[in-house]
Design a protein around this motif. Structure first.
Motif, PDB file in Angstrom:
ATOM      1  N   GLY A 166       0.795  -1.218   0.000  1.00  0.00           N
ATOM      2  CA  GLY A 166       0.000   0.000   0.000  1.00  0.00           C
ATOM      3  C   GLY A 166       0.831   1.273   0.000  1.00  0.00           C
ATOM      4  N   LYS A 167       0.325   2.289  -0.694  1.00  0.00           N
ATOM      5  CA  LYS A 167       1.081   3.532  -0.826  1.00  0.00           C
ATOM      6  C   LYS A 167       1.038   4.379   0.440  1.00  0.00           C
ATOM      7  CE  LYS A 167       1.631   7.618  -3.747  1.00  0.00           C
ATOM      8  NZ  LYS A 167       1.267   8.279  -5.018  1.00  0.00           N
ATOM      9  N   ASN A 168      -0.106   4.401   1.104  1.00  0.00           N
ATOM     10  CA  ASN A 168      -0.291   5.294   2.250  1.00  0.00           C
ATOM     11  C   ASN A 168      -0.605   4.512   3.525  1.00  0.00           C
ATOM     12  OD1 ASN A 168      -0.125   7.739   0.607  1.00  0.00           O
ATOM     13  ND2 ASN A 168      -2.147   7.138  -0.183  1.00  0.00           N
ATOM     14  N   PRO A 169      -0.263   5.086   4.686  1.00  0.00           N
ATOM     15  CA  PRO A 169      -0.617   4.431   5.954  1.00  0.00           C
ATOM     16  C   PRO A 169      -2.117   4.161   6.015  1.00  0.00           C
ATOM     17  CG  PRO A 169       0.888   6.261   6.341  1.00  0.00           C
ATOM     18  CD  PRO A 169       0.484   6.341   4.892  1.00  0.00           C
ATOM     19  N   GLY A 170      -2.470   2.974   6.439  1.00  0.00           N
ATOM     20  CA  GLY A 170      -3.876   2.608   6.529  1.00  0.00           C
ATOM     21  C   GLY A 170      -4.398   1.896   5.300  1.00  0.00           C
ATOM     22  N   SER A 171      -3.658   1.962   4.183  1.00  0.00           N
ATOM     23  CA  SER A 171      -4.099   1.269   2.973  1.00  0.00           C
ATOM     24  C   SER A 171      -3.690  -0.194   3.045  1.00  0.00           C
ATOM     25  CB  SER A 171      -3.506   1.927   1.727  1.00  0.00           C
ATOM     26  OG  SER A 171      -2.093   1.934   1.775  1.00  0.00           O
ATOM     27  N   SER A 172      -4.339  -1.014   2.254  1.00  0.00           N
ATOM     28  CA  SER A 172      -4.076  -2.453   2.286  1.00  0.00           C
ATOM     29  C   SER A 172      -2.607  -2.748   1.996  1.00  0.00           C
ATOM     30  CB  SER A 172      -4.954  -3.167   1.251  1.00  0.00           C
ATOM     31  OG  SER A 172      -6.312  -3.079   1.603  1.00  0.00           O
TER      32      SER A 172
ATOM     33  N   CYS B 233      -7.884  -4.980 -13.711  1.00  0.00           N
ATOM     34  CA  CYS B 233      -9.137  -4.371 -14.146  1.00  0.00           C
ATOM     35  C   CYS B 233      -9.768  -3.686 -12.930  1.00  0.00           C
ATOM     36  CB  CYS B 233     -10.069  -5.429 -14.725  1.00  0.00           C
ATOM     37  SG  CYS B 233     -10.654  -6.651 -13.528  1.00  0.00           S
ATOM     38  N   PRO B 234     -10.732  -2.789 -13.144  1.00  0.00           N
ATOM     39  CA  PRO B 234     -11.334  -2.077 -12.002  1.00  0.00           C
ATOM     40  C   PRO B 234     -11.920  -3.008 -10.938  1.00  0.00           C
ATOM     41  CG  PRO B 234     -11.930  -1.007 -14.057  1.00  0.00           C
ATOM     42  CD  PRO B 234     -11.245  -2.287 -14.434  1.00  0.00           C
ATOM     43  N   ASN B 235     -12.576  -4.086 -11.368  1.00  0.00           N
ATOM     44  CA  ASN B 235     -13.200  -4.989 -10.394  1.00  0.00           C
ATOM     45  C   ASN B 235     -12.172  -5.645  -9.480  1.00  0.00           C
ATOM     46  OD1 ASN B 235     -15.734  -4.431 -11.402  1.00  0.00           O
ATOM     47  ND2 ASN B 235     -15.812  -6.231 -12.723  1.00  0.00           N
ATOM     48  N   HIS B 236     -11.090  -6.137 -10.077  1.00  0.00           N
ATOM     49  CA  HIS B 236     -10.094  -6.827  -9.263  1.00  0.00           C
ATOM     50  C   HIS B 236      -9.223  -5.853  -8.476  1.00  0.00           C
ATOM     51  CE1 HIS B 236     -10.895 -10.470 -11.904  1.00  0.00           C
ATOM     52  NE2 HIS B 236     -11.183 -10.833 -10.666  1.00  0.00           N
ATOM     53  N   HIS B 237      -9.060  -4.649  -8.997  1.00  0.00           N
ATOM     54  CA  HIS B 237      -8.360  -3.621  -8.216  1.00  0.00           C
ATOM     55  C   HIS B 237      -9.137  -3.350  -6.925  1.00  0.00           C
ATOM     56  CE1 HIS B 237      -6.512   0.708  -8.107  1.00  0.00           C
ATOM     57  NE2 HIS B 237      -6.145  -0.033  -7.088  1.00  0.00           N
ATOM     58  N   THR B 238     -10.447  -3.212  -7.061  1.00  0.00           N
ATOM     59  CA  THR B 238     -11.291  -2.975  -5.885  1.00  0.00           C
ATOM     60  C   THR B 238     -11.257  -4.165  -4.932  1.00  0.00           C
ATOM     61  OG1 THR B 238     -12.777  -1.538  -7.148  1.00  0.00           O
ATOM     62  CG2 THR B 238     -13.649  -2.504  -5.116  1.00  0.00           C
ATOM     63  N   GLU B 239     -11.314  -5.371  -5.499  1.00  0.00           N
ATOM     64  CA  GLU B 239     -11.374  -6.577  -4.667  1.00  0.00           C
ATOM     65  C   GLU B 239     -10.132  -6.745  -3.804  1.00  0.00           C
ATOM     66  OE1 GLU B 239     -11.854 -11.435  -5.105  1.00  0.00           O
ATOM     67  OE2 GLU B 239     -12.348 -10.125  -6.788  1.00  0.00           O
ATOM     68  N   ILE B 240      -8.952  -6.554  -4.389  1.00  0.00           N
ATOM     69  CA  ILE B 240      -7.738  -6.801  -3.598  1.00  0.00           C
ATOM     70  C   ILE B 240      -7.522  -5.733  -2.536  1.00  0.00           C
ATOM     71  CG2 ILE B 240      -6.637  -7.968  -5.558  1.00  0.00           C
ATOM     72  CD1 ILE B 240      -4.706  -5.442  -5.589  1.00  0.00           C
ATOM     73  N   ASP B 241      -8.123  -4.554  -2.721  1.00  0.00           N
ATOM     74  CA  ASP B 241      -7.899  -3.464  -1.773  1.00  0.00           C
ATOM     75  C   ASP B 241      -8.947  -3.383  -0.666  1.00  0.00           C
ATOM     76  OD1 ASP B 241      -5.546  -2.665  -2.851  1.00  0.00           O
ATOM     77  OD2 ASP B 241      -6.327  -0.937  -3.940  1.00  0.00           O
ATOM     78  N   LYS B 242      -9.933  -4.268  -0.695  1.00  0.00           N
ATOM     79  CA  LYS B 242     -10.902  -4.282   0.399  1.00  0.00           C
ATOM     80  C   LYS B 242     -10.203  -4.738   1.678  1.00  0.00           C
ATOM     81  CE  LYS B 242     -15.059  -5.211  -2.349  1.00  0.00           C
ATOM     82  NZ  LYS B 242     -16.141  -6.191  -2.644  1.00  0.00           N
TER      83      LYS B 242
ATOM     84  N   GLU C 213      -7.363  -8.387   2.809  1.00  0.00           N
ATOM     85  CA  GLU C 213      -5.915  -8.179   2.892  1.00  0.00           C
ATOM     86  C   GLU C 213      -5.158  -9.475   3.184  1.00  0.00           C
ATOM     87  OE1 GLU C 213      -2.660  -5.198   5.005  1.00  0.00           O
ATOM     88  OE2 GLU C 213      -4.813  -4.903   5.309  1.00  0.00           O
ATOM     89  N   LYS C 214      -5.715 -10.332   4.013  1.00  0.00           N
ATOM     90  CA  LYS C 214      -5.032 -11.590   4.314  1.00  0.00           C
ATOM     91  C   LYS C 214      -5.114 -12.568   3.146  1.00  0.00           C
ATOM     92  CE  LYS C 214      -5.478 -11.430   9.348  1.00  0.00           C
ATOM     93  NZ  LYS C 214      -5.983 -12.117  10.568  1.00  0.00           N
ATOM     94  N   LYS C 215      -6.124 -12.406   2.316  1.00  0.00           N
ATOM     95  CA  LYS C 215      -6.289 -13.281   1.152  1.00  0.00           C
ATOM     96  C   LYS C 215      -5.354 -12.865   0.024  1.00  0.00           C
ATOM     97  CE  LYS C 215      -9.900 -14.989  -1.989  1.00  0.00           C
ATOM     98  NZ  LYS C 215     -11.343 -14.904  -2.343  1.00  0.00           N
ATOM     99  N   TYR C 216      -5.275 -11.554  -0.217  1.00  0.00           N
ATOM    100  CA  TYR C 216      -4.418 -11.036  -1.288  1.00  0.00           C
ATOM    101  C   TYR C 216      -3.230 -10.308  -0.661  1.00  0.00           C
ATOM    102  CZ  TYR C 216      -8.719 -11.974  -3.871  1.00  0.00           C
ATOM    103  OH  TYR C 216      -9.829 -12.585  -4.404  1.00  0.00           O
ATOM    104  N   PHE C 217      -2.341 -11.084  -0.084  1.00  0.00           N
ATOM    105  CA  PHE C 217      -1.175 -10.523   0.594  1.00  0.00           C
ATOM    106  C   PHE C 217      -0.071 -10.216  -0.425  1.00  0.00           C
ATOM    107  CE2 PHE C 217      -1.493 -15.106   0.894  1.00  0.00           C
ATOM    108  CZ  PHE C 217      -0.269 -15.570   0.424  1.00  0.00           C
ATOM    109  N   VAL C 218       0.989  -9.576   0.038  1.00  0.00           N
ATOM    110  CA  VAL C 218       2.041  -9.075  -0.855  1.00  0.00           C
ATOM    111  C   VAL C 218       2.616 -10.176  -1.736  1.00  0.00           C
ATOM    112  CG1 VAL C 218       4.384  -8.123  -0.920  1.00  0.00           C
ATOM    113  CG2 VAL C 218       2.661  -7.104   0.582  1.00  0.00           C
ATOM    114  N   GLU C 219       3.017 -11.281  -1.128  1.00  0.00           N
ATOM    115  CA  GLU C 219       3.646 -12.356  -1.900  1.00  0.00           C
ATOM    116  C   GLU C 219       2.684 -12.944  -2.926  1.00  0.00           C
ATOM    117  OE1 GLU C 219       5.814 -11.543   1.701  1.00  0.00           O
ATOM    118  OE2 GLU C 219       3.698 -12.053   1.374  1.00  0.00           O
ATOM    119  N   TRP C 220       1.401 -12.994  -2.579  1.00  0.00           N
ATOM    120  CA  TRP C 220       0.395 -13.515  -3.515  1.00  0.00           C
ATOM    121  C   TRP C 220       0.320 -12.625  -4.750  1.00  0.00           C
ATOM    122  CZ3 TRP C 220      -3.964 -12.265  -6.171  1.00  0.00           C
ATOM    123  CH2 TRP C 220      -4.791 -13.304  -6.606  1.00  0.00           C
ATOM    124  N   LEU C 221       0.326 -11.319  -4.545  1.00  0.00           N
ATOM    125  CA  LEU C 221       0.229 -10.381  -5.663  1.00  0.00           C
ATOM    126  C   LEU C 221       1.493 -10.396  -6.524  1.00  0.00           C
ATOM    127  CD1 LEU C 221      -1.506  -7.397  -3.851  1.00  0.00           C
ATOM    128  CD2 LEU C 221      -2.506  -8.881  -5.603  1.00  0.00           C
TER     129      LEU C 221
END
Length: 231
Positions: free
Chosen positions: A49-55, A76-85, A89-97
């Motif tokens: 995440g770019k800013n404090p508090g972001s995923s 895509c917009p849908n998956h961008h939104t999904e990973i940032d919910k 965060e535990k599902k789409y962690f750094v190593e996964w991405l």
């Protein structure tokens, strides 16, 4: 610090303008052209995440690393939104991405690859298909296209043409160059200089697209290469 043009272009060309989320691969350039520029920051998610508090925010990451290509993934917009919910965060962690991005870029390379070529005719057929895709992108969205001539200085169309160069022409040129290098022995001695011309063109074109050289330094597409492939 904002995402640099170079990082944007590397991201788009390496992902071939498609969503990097596993199993999606949605083409992102043309579909969005009606209402927004085809490559936007909204499509480029931060892995950390770019800013404090972001995923996936990492307070140990240096500020000048947050907007680099290595910390971005094209979605895509849908998956961008999904990973940032927050709940994901535990599902789409750094190593996964990171793995998703790497796997997608490998998929792009594999999609452009061909099975073993045995004859010069087979080689020319593969190259002709890629050249045709490039030419179609130029005809539809290039600076001399009907759209561009009817709408001069239109930022939306310029964005579309930029994305087509990144998502279609650059990946196709890479694929053609690899074919030429791998099967150069199929060309005659007299044809070798023409092959070299295209390789130089493709290299300089990508350098220009990535803002590493000025447009004036781009070696023009060799028309004799097109004739060679068509003969």
């Amino acid at each position: 610090m904002a995402v640099s043009d170079k990082s944007i272009k590397l991201l788009w060309s390496n992902a071939a303008g498609r969503c990097s989320f596993p199993g999606c691969n949605t083409r992102l350039s043309v579909e969005q052209a009606a209402d927004t520029a085809p490559y936007t920051l909204g499509e480029m998610a931060h892995i950390k995440g770019k800013n404090p508090g972001s995923s996936r925010y990492d307070d140990k990451q240096k500020d000048d690393e947050r907007d680099l290509y290595q910390n971005l993934i094209l979605l895509c917009p849908n998956h961008h939104t999904e990973i940032d919910k927050p709940e994901n965060e535990k599902k789409y962690f750094v190593e996964w991405l990171i793995e998703a991005k790497s796997s997608h870029e490998k998929w792009v390379i594999s999609m452009l690859a061909v099975e073993k070529v045995l004859t010069i005719e087979e080689l020319k057929n593969h190259i002709a298909r890629l050249l045709a895709d490039n030419h179609q992108a130029w005809i539809k969205y290039g600076p001399n296209s009907i759209l561009a001539l009817k709408n001069p200085n239109n930022e939306l169309l310029y964005g579309l043409w930029t994305s087509e160069r990144l998502s279609t022409i650059v990946p196709n040129n890479r694929a053609i160059a690899k074919l030429l290098i791998d099967y150069r022995m199929l060309f005659t001695q007299s044809q070798q200089s023409i092959v070299s011309k295209f390789l130089s063109h493709a290299k300089s074109y990508e350098l220009w697209v990535n803002d590493d050289i000025p447009y004036q330094a781009v070696e023009r597409f060799p028309v004799d290469f097109d004739a060679l492939i068509r003969e």
